[in-house]
Design an enzyme around this catalytic site. Structure first.
Site, mmCIF file in Angstrom:
data_model
loop_
_atom_site.group_PDB
_atom_site.id
_atom_site.type_symbol
_atom_site.label_atom_id
_atom_site.label_comp_id
_atom_site.label_asym_id
_atom_site.label_seq_id
_atom_site.Cartn_x
_atom_site.Cartn_y
_atom_site.Cartn_z
ATOM 1 N N HIS A 82 -8.521 9.063 -0.938
ATOM 2 C CA HIS A 82 -8.441 10.281 -0.129
ATOM 3 C C HIS A 82 -8.380 11.512 -1.019
ATOM 4 C CE1 HIS A 82 -7.078 7.242 2.880
ATOM 5 N NE2 HIS A 82 -7.874 7.982 3.625
ATOM 6 N N GLY A 139 0.819 -1.222 0.000
ATOM 7 C CA GLY A 139 0.000 0.000 0.000
ATOM 8 C C GLY A 139 0.843 1.258 0.000
ATOM 9 N N LEU A 140 0.147 2.395 0.156
ATOM 10 C CA LEU A 140 0.814 3.711 0.148
ATOM 11 C C LEU A 140 1.933 3.766 1.185
ATOM 12 C CD1 LEU A 140 0.946 6.858 -0.257
ATOM 13 C CD2 LEU A 140 -0.938 7.018 1.384
ATOM 14 N N LYS A 154 -10.252 1.151 14.877
ATOM 15 C CA LYS A 154 -8.871 1.593 15.125
ATOM 16 C C LYS A 154 -8.640 1.841 16.620
ATOM 17 C CE LYS A 154 -6.806 1.735 11.099
ATOM 18 N NZ LYS A 154 -5.570 0.978 10.837
ATOM 19 N N THR A 202 -1.370 11.400 10.558
ATOM 20 C CA THR A 202 -2.409 12.282 10.033
ATOM 21 C C THR A 202 -2.644 11.853 8.580
ATOM 22 O OG1 THR A 202 -3.038 14.591 9.754
ATOM 23 C CG2 THR A 202 -0.759 14.036 9.259
ATOM 24 N N ASN A 203 -3.364 12.644 7.767
ATOM 25 C CA ASN A 203 -3.619 12.243 6.370
ATOM 26 C C ASN A 203 -2.307 12.029 5.622
ATOM 27 O OD1 ASN A 203 -6.062 13.558 7.370
ATOM 28 N ND2 ASN A 203 -6.806 13.288 5.273
ATOM 29 N N VAL A 204 -2.148 10.864 5.039
ATOM 30 C CA VAL A 204 -0.913 10.509 4.334
ATOM 31 C C VAL A 204 -1.138 10.614 2.830
ATOM 32 C CG1 VAL A 204 0.934 8.785 4.145
ATOM 33 C CG2 VAL A 204 -0.576 8.781 6.140
ATOM 34 N N GLY A 240 3.185 1.211 3.036
ATOM 35 C CA GLY A 240 4.102 0.053 2.917
ATOM 36 C C GLY A 240 5.167 0.284 1.855
ATOM 37 N N TYR A 265 -14.721 2.707 11.001
ATOM 38 C CA TYR A 265 -13.248 2.677 10.946
ATOM 39 C C TYR A 265 -12.661 3.200 12.251
ATOM 40 C CZ TYR A 265 -8.645 4.303 9.143
ATOM 41 O OH TYR A 265 -7.298 4.559 8.927
#
Ligand code: NAP
Ligand code: GFB
Length: 324
Positions: free
Chosen positions: A189, A19-20, A150, A174-176, A22, A146
């Site tokens: 996103h 993923g983003l 979490k 925070t938002n990645v 990873g 979600y």
């Protein structure tokens, strides 16, 4: 007493490795010397094991025998997908997280670092938000599934420590955004959505549609910066309590300003319109990175415009194969 033998090199299993986040950790490990002598880093995806299945999870751990785990795997999405699928976000993530933590416990893994998110904090809160406030009230209704899933990672980490002394902790990014993100406009996103939409609008000569009013505010962290911090947490951070990994409050930008950065980075010359029939979601979730700064006062974040430019360049160069 005999000096304890040199610690054996880590064998790190990274779930959600494709993923983003990873891919960013893999880049730092493989290209930036993030790994140390003798260490093994294993990046897995759902093809290696469906982590919602306890047997497949156990099979993965028996095959790989990790000493450490970076646990990224999750059902992840932007505001609009969360609003559509709160039940699935709850169930899928609860199963994945319990399988990982319970299997890590059974297999004697020395340390697990899991992932929360700054969007799981109470919706009614004072600012800036900090790590002590996770359970102080209900999350924003758009992503309650979600968010509660979490939050249970934090509860479970504390329980494994209290009952078995397990060193299971978590980070709160925070938002990645960054290369290898999910650029699918309906599910992804905001930044990858705007990059994908601006790319198409540029090609078709149509306006760029920003959803919502553009007034909500976000702190964005570049995936490569997060990756560097993640590796530091795995090696050096010894608390069970989670730690926020974010740029400072002063680096918060509005969705409108973020869109302007994308427009500049892609050289988009068309019209930018705001579709206010679409939801704004949380107005802000301003988080404090004071705890991180106490540990790493000198860490340098990539300037936002540069990080957006690098992400846009990656997207244009990899348009054919990008997740979109
Ligand atoms: P992503 O790009 O959507 O990648 C998700 C990863 O999880 C993929 O490697 C995926 O494998 C794997 N995965 C999903 N379901 C799985 C399953 N059932 N079994 C095994 N693997 C599975 O996600 P991301 O943005 O990198 O997020 C990584 C972590 O950071 C997540 O825990 C997320 O909650 C957290 N986080 C993300 C953000 C953000 O803004 N992106 C912000 C805060 C926290 P496949 O490729 O095989 O599907
Ligand atoms: O990244 P995003 O979808 O999630 O950002 P959140 C949503 C904000 O960006 C809203 C605006 O204000 C949207 O109106 N926006 C504008 C867009 N254009 C777009 C677009 O093309 N796509 C998207 N997605 N938004 C998420 C949580 O909240 O934060 C998740 O729902 C996750 O659970 C993530 O934790 C980090 O930042 O609002």
């Amino acid at each position: 007493a005999r000096k304890c033998s040199r610690q054996k090199p880590m064998r790190v299993l990274v779930t959600g490795g494709t993923g983003l986040v990873g891919r960013a950790i893999e880049h730092v490990v493989r290209e930036e010397g993030g790994a140390r002598e003798g260490e093994e880093w294993i990046f897995v995806s759902s093809k290696d094991a469906n982590l919602m299945d306890a047997k497949e999870t156990r099979g993965l751990f028996e095959k790989r025998r990790p000493s450490h785990v970076i646990h990224l795997a999750a059902m992840v999405g932007g505001l609009f997908r969360n609003m559509r699928e709160n039940l699935d976000f709850w169930r899928n993530n609860i199963h994945i997280n319990d399988n990982i933590l319970q299997t890590a416990h059974e297999m004697g893994v020395a340390k697990v670092v899991s992932c929360l998110s700054t969007c799981i904090f109470p919706d009614k809160t004072t600012y800036p938000i900090d790590e002590t406030m996770i359970h102080n009230g209900p999350p924003h209704n758009s992503n309650f599934g979600y968010s509660y899933a979490k939050r249970m990672i934090d509860v479970q980490n504390r329980a494994y420590f209290q009952q078995y002394g397990r060193r299971f902790t978590a980070v709160i990014p925070t938002n990645v955004f960054g290369p290898h993100d999910n650029f699918n406009v309906a599910d992804g996103h905001v930044l990858p959505g705007l990059i994908h939409k601006a790319y198409v609008a540029h090609k078709e000569g149509t306006p760029l549609q920003v959803w919502g009013s553009g007034t909500p505010r976000r702190q964005f962290i570049y995936s490569l910066d997060l990756a560097r911090l993640f590796i530091w947490v795995l090696r050096e951070y010894d608390e069970i309590d989670p730690i926020i990994l974010s740029v400072g409050e002063e680096d918060e930008v509005s969705i409108k300003e973020a869109a302007e950065c994308v427009v500049d980075a892609l050289g988009f010359k068309g019209q930018v319109v705001f579709d206010t029939t679409k939801a704004d979601g949380q107005f802000k979730k301003t988080a404090s990175n004071a705890k991180l700064r106490r540990y790493l006062p000198d860490f340098k974040f990539t300037p936002f415009p540069q990080a957006v430019k690098e992400t846009c360049d990656w997207f244009v160069a990899n348009y054919k194969t990008a997740r979109k």
